[in-house]
Each structure stands twice: as structure tokens, then as C-alpha cells.
Design a protein around this motif. Structure first.
Motif, mmCIF file in Angstrom:
data_model
loop_
_atom_site.group_PDB
_atom_site.id
_atom_site.type_symbol
_atom_site.label_atom_id
_atom_site.label_comp_id
_atom_site.label_asym_id
_atom_site.label_seq_id
_atom_site.Cartn_x
_atom_site.Cartn_y
_atom_site.Cartn_z
ATOM 1 N N GLY A 1 0.827 -1.195 0.000
ATOM 2 C CA GLY A 1 0.000 0.000 0.000
ATOM 3 C C GLY A 1 0.865 1.251 0.000
ATOM 4 N N CYS A 2 1.730 1.385 -1.006
ATOM 5 C CA CYS A 2 2.745 2.447 -0.993
ATOM 6 C C CYS A 2 2.218 3.784 -1.481
ATOM 7 C CB CYS A 2 3.944 2.021 -1.832
ATOM 8 S SG CYS A 2 3.586 1.757 -3.580
ATOM 9 N N GLY A 3 0.955 3.871 -1.944
ATOM 10 C CA GLY A 3 0.402 5.151 -2.362
ATOM 11 C C GLY A 3 1.177 5.763 -3.509
ATOM 12 N N ARG A 4 1.656 6.976 -3.305
ATOM 13 C CA ARG A 4 2.401 7.701 -4.346
ATOM 14 C C ARG A 4 3.903 7.413 -4.277
ATOM 15 N NH1 ARG A 4 2.387 13.072 -3.839
ATOM 16 N NH2 ARG A 4 2.241 13.542 -6.063
ATOM 17 N N GLU B 1 0.546 -1.631 -4.853
ATOM 18 C CA GLU B 1 -0.558 -0.695 -4.674
ATOM 19 C C GLU B 1 -1.733 -1.195 -5.504
ATOM 20 O OE1 GLU B 1 -2.997 1.616 -3.513
ATOM 21 O OE2 GLU B 1 -1.044 2.144 -2.657
ATOM 22 N N THR B 2 -2.954 -0.976 -4.992
ATOM 23 C CA THR B 2 -4.148 -1.474 -5.684
ATOM 24 C C THR B 2 -4.656 -0.518 -6.749
ATOM 25 O OG1 THR B 2 -5.647 -0.519 -4.031
ATOM 26 C CG2 THR B 2 -4.843 -2.763 -3.637
ATOM 27 N N GLY B 3 -4.230 0.738 -6.720
ATOM 28 C CA GLY B 3 -4.680 1.716 -7.706
ATOM 29 C C GLY B 3 -3.728 1.777 -8.899
ATOM 30 N N ARG B 4 -4.245 1.506 -10.081
ATOM 31 C CA ARG B 4 -3.393 1.483 -11.278
ATOM 32 C C ARG B 4 -2.771 2.852 -11.546
ATOM 33 N NH1 ARG B 4 -3.633 -3.113 -14.223
ATOM 34 N NH2 ARG B 4 -5.369 -4.543 -13.804
ATOM 35 N N ARG B 5 -3.531 3.903 -11.338
ATOM 36 C CA ARG B 5 -3.003 5.243 -11.615
ATOM 37 C C ARG B 5 -1.896 5.611 -10.635
ATOM 38 N NH1 ARG B 5 -8.177 9.089 -12.288
ATOM 39 N NH2 ARG B 5 -6.523 10.619 -12.714
ATOM 40 N N LEU B 6 -2.013 5.161 -9.399
ATOM 41 C CA LEU B 6 -0.952 5.394 -8.431
ATOM 42 C C LEU B 6 0.301 4.619 -8.808
ATOM 43 C CD1 LEU B 6 -3.032 5.271 -5.125
ATOM 44 C CD2 LEU B 6 -1.853 7.271 -6.043
ATOM 45 N N VAL B 7 0.120 3.388 -9.276
ATOM 46 C CA VAL B 7 1.266 2.587 -9.716
ATOM 47 C C VAL B 7 1.971 3.278 -10.874
ATOM 48 C CG1 VAL B 7 1.954 0.404 -10.774
ATOM 49 C CG2 VAL B 7 0.292 0.409 -8.911
ATOM 50 N N GLU B 8 1.188 3.742 -11.847
ATOM 51 C CA GLU B 8 1.774 4.436 -13.003
ATOM 52 C C GLU B 8 2.549 5.671 -12.571
ATOM 53 O OE1 GLU B 8 -1.567 5.239 -15.457
ATOM 54 O OE2 GLU B 8 -1.896 3.132 -16.019
ATOM 55 N N GLU B 9 2.027 6.408 -11.604
ATOM 56 C CA GLU B 9 2.719 7.600 -11.120
ATOM 57 C C GLU B 9 4.039 7.231 -10.450
ATOM 58 O OE1 GLU B 9 2.084 11.205 -7.869
ATOM 59 O OE2 GLU B 9 0.349 10.058 -8.573
ATOM 60 N N CYS B 10 4.027 6.172 -9.632
ATOM 61 C CA CYS B 10 5.253 5.750 -8.953
ATOM 62 C C CYS B 10 6.326 5.361 -9.961
ATOM 63 C CB CYS B 10 4.956 4.564 -8.036
ATOM 64 S SG CYS B 10 4.003 4.967 -6.557
ATOM 65 N N VAL B 11 5.930 4.619 -10.994
ATOM 66 C CA VAL B 11 6.894 4.136 -11.985
ATOM 67 C C VAL B 11 7.361 5.274 -12.884
ATOM 68 C CG1 VAL B 11 7.212 2.584 -13.951
ATOM 69 C CG2 VAL B 11 5.924 1.812 -11.936
ATOM 70 N N ARG B 12 6.414 6.063 -13.366
ATOM 71 C CA ARG B 12 6.736 7.111 -14.343
ATOM 72 C C ARG B 12 7.473 8.288 -13.707
ATOM 73 N NH1 ARG B 12 1.828 8.477 -15.430
ATOM 74 N NH2 ARG B 12 1.860 10.263 -13.982
#
Length: 523
Positions: free
Chosen positions: A363-366, A384-395
Motif C-alpha cells: 500500500g505504498c500510495g504515491r 498498490e491497488t490503484g493502477r493510476r498510483l502505480v503508473e505515477e510511482c513508476v513514471r
């Protein structure tokens, strides 16, 4: 009104620390915006004695983790002659350290010395409200309303007090006045107004459709059997109905059996001990909250699979993303969290794992906390369960973060030296599933850090039970832990609980726990 902001979150006090010039103290409706010093960004921690043995009651050692290197005293010297903004900040610090009575005394002196300082009246009312002193709170809120007449929050808080006193008609009128001052009333206020509305008024508005729905449901034998079981449990539910209020109990029956699908989620046994001996403790919305008669764990009786957030795909919603942006964008917040975690290791006389150690945050959020760990030289990973949060962390942060849930998490055994989970377990259908995964994924001697809300809601006031973050009113929370029940999870799964802390950003506490996997573990 900015009353809850003073006490709810340390982030507001840290944000104010960034600008100590006069522009940081902007006036609005006679009430100064929250401002404070870094003295608030500290954590009062209580630790068991090192060496595996727990302390006897009353023998714990208590330390304060300094985040900004400030003086250890929250109250400081005499406040005579001190400006009212600083005195309000000191009262907030006292609350942070659990010294609510001293905070009340300081705010009372502030209102005597500066009777036109609206914020002191609002903060004083909030503390009285949290202590269940509704009549005193109403007096303070009324004074605040006189000084800031265009702020709708004074009427909303007065409504909360009347509702806590079971004076629903007066609460309803207060909520109506609060809503009238809003150009677009927030959903939370509308929900409060709906709860305060009398049953007769609701029946006049919605009686016909309710009767039609009930008649249709009565044709179902399955519904009749389920509803009969609910009615049969009423003798054991009297205390819960009193705690919730009759109107709230009737609302539960309506939402669960008439508006909702009572068959959607099964009633599972206690996640901690497996018992099916429950006692209802509180009703809210569609949820019946129960306490296990064996181990004392409180939880929602019928839980969605995995978590409410996963079931509703909440963490891809715009509102949640804005919440993360607002809550965790301030660097000092995450530095505070890291300082708290390192303090656990310090007090256990253990070095914090350094360069090359592998860490997983569930549950790492941002990804803000992972970034700090990476700067210390750790190899970090998150889910993280939110795809958009995952994309933000990676990108945006270049982090190794996966779209996973606790249930879907699959990694080789003994993959990590540390696993972190901050305010995750209370959301899970089965917290035991998290501990099972952590035990398998940690290397022998690895560490597990967990932080959860820890209020004992059985001893809380009605207002605290209805707390929007740590009370039953947070429908995303499926389990309610205490300093007694959370350690039982560590013990059940073979972790050695070596350190713990408690902190408050409001009247209700949260707790952090540090466990260590034994060098040899039988999975």
C-alpha cells in the motif's frame, strides 16, 4: 471553521512551519488559519523493554522522537504575553502528546486574554466535544459563530453536539443552517442531516417506496429467514442499538435488507482466533460491527472480498488521488514517518537496515516513503491497488511498484529484509492473510513494521465512535485494532514484537509495531 485541522493531522502544522512570516497567518472570518511549529512533528512512543520480554504494566519507558531538533517540552515556558496564534499551536502540541486537559486549560486562558480570537474558541469547543462535554462545546461553538458568522462549520459542529446528546430535532436545524451557508454542501454534511432527520419525517417522504420494497422482499423465503435471524438477535443487540441510536439501527435495517443485497457478502469467523461467537457493538450504514467474544477483536460482520477499496476500485477514483496529493505531498510528513520507524529500531537497540537491504511497502500510495528509503541505499519495492498510483510511482519516481493486492502478491520465499504497511491492515478482509505473506516473504531475522489506528472504541464516546477516520463511520475500515489485539497477530504468526509506539493527531490514537521474524521459522 478550521477546528478539526488543528488536531486532525500533523501535516497542517508542518505545512505552516514552512512560512513563519506574517503572510502565513492570514485571517479568514476572524479565525486564523492553522499555523504551528515543528514541535508538533514529534511522536510520543511507548516501548516494551528490550530483550523479548514485555514490560509489566506501568513500567514502560517513554521517549519522544525529535523530528526537527526542537525542545522536548510541548508546553514550554509561561505563555503570558505570548501571541494567541502561538498559544493555539502549543495547545495543539499538548493534544499531540495526549495532554488534553492541559490543552483545554491553555485555550481557556487564551480565550480570557484574547476573547476576540475565534480560533481559540473553536479549538476549545472541539476538545470539549471530544471529551463528551457537549454543552460546554456548544457554548464555545456559539461564541465562534458570533466571531465568524459566515463560517458554516460552527453550525455543523453544534449539530454534532446536539446529535451526541440525542437531541435530533435541534441537530437537524443546526445542520440545515450549516447547509444554507454552503454554496455546495459537502456530502458528509448532507449525510449528517439525513441521520438527524426524524423517523416520522423520513417515513412521510419515503414511506410509500419503502413499503413497496418491503412487500416485494417479503415474497422471498431467503429474505424472511435472514430477517428473522436479525430480529432473533435483538436481545443481544440492545447495547449496540443504544450506542448507535435507534434511528441509525433502523437505517441499517433499511440499507442492508431493503435497499441493499443482504446476501452479497457472507459472515466470516473472527480473523484472529476463528471464533463465531460475536456480539454486535455498533450499526452504521449497511454495516453491523461486532466484537469477538473470544479474543475481543472488533470487525465488520459482512466484509467484501479482500477490502472495500479493492471491491469498489476506490484507489483509481479522482477523489482518492486528490486525497493522496493533499495528504502526502509534503516531504516532512514522510520524513516524520521514517524518523518514527528508525526510532523503533533505536529503542530496541538495533541498527536500522542500511545499504543493500531489500524493503517492500504494501500500500505504498504515491511512493513517497519508498523514495526516502531508496535515498538511504535500500533496494525498494512496493505494491498498490490503484493502477493510476502505480503508473505515477513508476513514471515520475522511477520506483519498482506493482499493481497487486495482498491476496495476489506472489514472490519467492525470503525475498525481503523489511516489510512495511502503514494504515493498510484495518482495510483488509483478512489481516491474517497479510501476516501469512509477510512471514513467508521475510528472510530469517527480517523485520515487519505495521501502523494502524488503535482506539478502543468500546470505551469511546458516541462522537468518537462516529469519527470519520478512526471510528465506525469510516466504512473502508473492516477491522478495529487496539494495543491489545494487534500484538496477538504478531504472536499468532510467530513474530517477536520488539517495539511499539503510539501517537495522536486527534483524540483517537494510532499505533506502530515492530516485529522480527525468528532466525528459524517453520512455515
Amino acid at each position: 471553521m478550521h477546528v478539526p485541522l488543528m488536531l486532525r493531522l500533523a501535516r497542517e502544522r508542518i505545512r505552516a512551519r514552512g512560512s513563519r512570516d506574517d503572510d502565513a497567518l492570514k485571517e479568514r472570518a476572524g479565525c486564523l488559519l492553522p499555523a504551528s511549529t515543528c514541535a508538533s512533528a514529534r511522536l510520543s512512543t511507548t516501548m516494551p523493554r528490550v530483550g523479548g520480554a514485555k514490560s509489566a504494566p506501568g513500567t514502560e519507558s517513554t521517549r519522544t522522537l525529535e523530528v526537527c531538533g526542537q525542545d522536548n517540552s510541548a508546553a514550554g515556558p509561561s505563555t503570558v504575553g505570548m501571541d494567541p496564534v502561538r498559544r493555539a499551536e502549543l495547545a495543539a502540541d499538548l493534544v499531540h502528546f495526549g495532554k488534553v486537559e492541559e490543552a483545554i486549560a491553555e485555550l481557556k486562558r487564551c480565550t480570557e486574554d484574547y476573547p476576540g480570537f475565534a480560533k481559540a474558541w473553536g479549538d476549545l469547543g472541539y476538545l470539549h466535544e471530544l471529551r463528551g462535554e457537549s454543552e460546554r462545546a456548544i457554548e464555545c461553538y456559539q461564541k465562534y459563530g458570533e466571531l465568524a458568522p459566515e463560517d458554516p462549520a460552527s453550525f455543523e459542529k453544534i449539530g454534532d453536539c446536539f446529535l451526541a446528546m440525542r437531541m435530533r430535532a435541534r441537530a437537524y436545524q443546526a445542520y440545515l443552517r450549516a447547509a444554507a451557508l454552503h454554496s455546495d454542501p459537502p456530502l458528509s454534511l448532507l449525510e449528517k442531516r439525513a441521520r438527524a432527520e426524524s423517523v416520522l419525517s423520513k417515513l412521510r417522504r419515503r414511506g410509500a417506496p419503502l413499503c413497496a420494497r418491503l412487500c416485494k422482499r417479503l415474497l422471498s423465503p431467503t429474505f424472511l429467514a435472514a430477517f428473522a435471524r436479525e430480529l432473533a438477535s435483538l436481545p443481544r443487540s440492545i447495547a449496540a442499538i443504544r450506542a448507535s441510536g435507534v434511528a441509525q439501527f433502523l437505517g441499517y435495517l433499511n440499507r442492508h435488507y431493503l435497499e441493499g443485497d443482504w446476501r452479497r457478502h457472507p459472515a466470516l469467523p473472527c480473523d484472529l482466533c476463528g471464533s463465531r461467537r460475536f456480539k454486535p457493538v455498533f450499526y452504521y450504514g449497511m454495516q453491523k460491527n461486532v466484537r469477538c467474544g473470544n479474543c475481543g477483536l472488533e470487525f465488520v460482520l459482512k466484509k467484501p472480498p479482500e477490502s472495500q477499496d479493492v471491491f469498489l476500485n476506490s484507489y483509481d477514483g479522482e477523489e482518492i488521488l486528490q486525497h493522496f496529493e493533499k495528504e502526502w505531498a509534503i516531504p516532512q510528513i514522510n520524513e516524520h514517518r521514517l524518523q518514527a520507524v528508525r526510532g523503533l529500531f533505536d529503542q530496541a537497540n538495533l541498527p536500522f537496515p542500511g545499504k543493500g537491504a531489500k524493503a517492500l511497502e504494501v500500500g505504498c500510495g504515491r511512493g513517497n516513503f519508498l523514495v526516502l528509503l531508496r535515498e538511504l541505499g535500500l533496494e525498494v519495492e512496493g505494491i498498490e491497488t490503484g493502477r493510476r498510483l502505480v503508473e505515477e510511482c513508476v513514471r515520475d519516481r522511477g520506483l519498482l511498484v506493482h499493481h497487486d493486492t495482498v491476496r495476489s502478491l506472489e514472490r519467492p520465499d525470503a525475498s525481503y529484509d523489511l516489510i512495511f504497511a502503514f494504515h493498510v491492515l484495518e482495510h483488509l478482509e483478512r489481516p491474517s492473510e497479510f501476516f501469512e505473506k509477510a512471514l513467508r516473504l521475510l528472510r530469517p531475522g527480517g523485520f515487519l513494521v505495521v501502523e494502524v489506528p488503535t482506539p478502543d472504541l468500546s470505551k469511546a464516546s458516541h462522537l468518537q465512535k462516529m469519527h470519520p477516520h478512526h471510528g465506525y463511520a469510516n466504512i473502508g475500515h473492516l477491522h478495529y485494532f487496539t494495543p491489545i489485539t494487534m500484538p496477538k497477530y504478531f504472536e499468532r504468526f510467530g513474530f517477536e514484537l520488539i517495539a511499539s509506539y503510539e501517537y495522536r493527531t486527534d483524540a483517537l490514537p494510532s499505533g506502530g509495531f515492530l516485529g522480527r521474524k525468528p532466525e528459524e521459522t517453520r512455515l
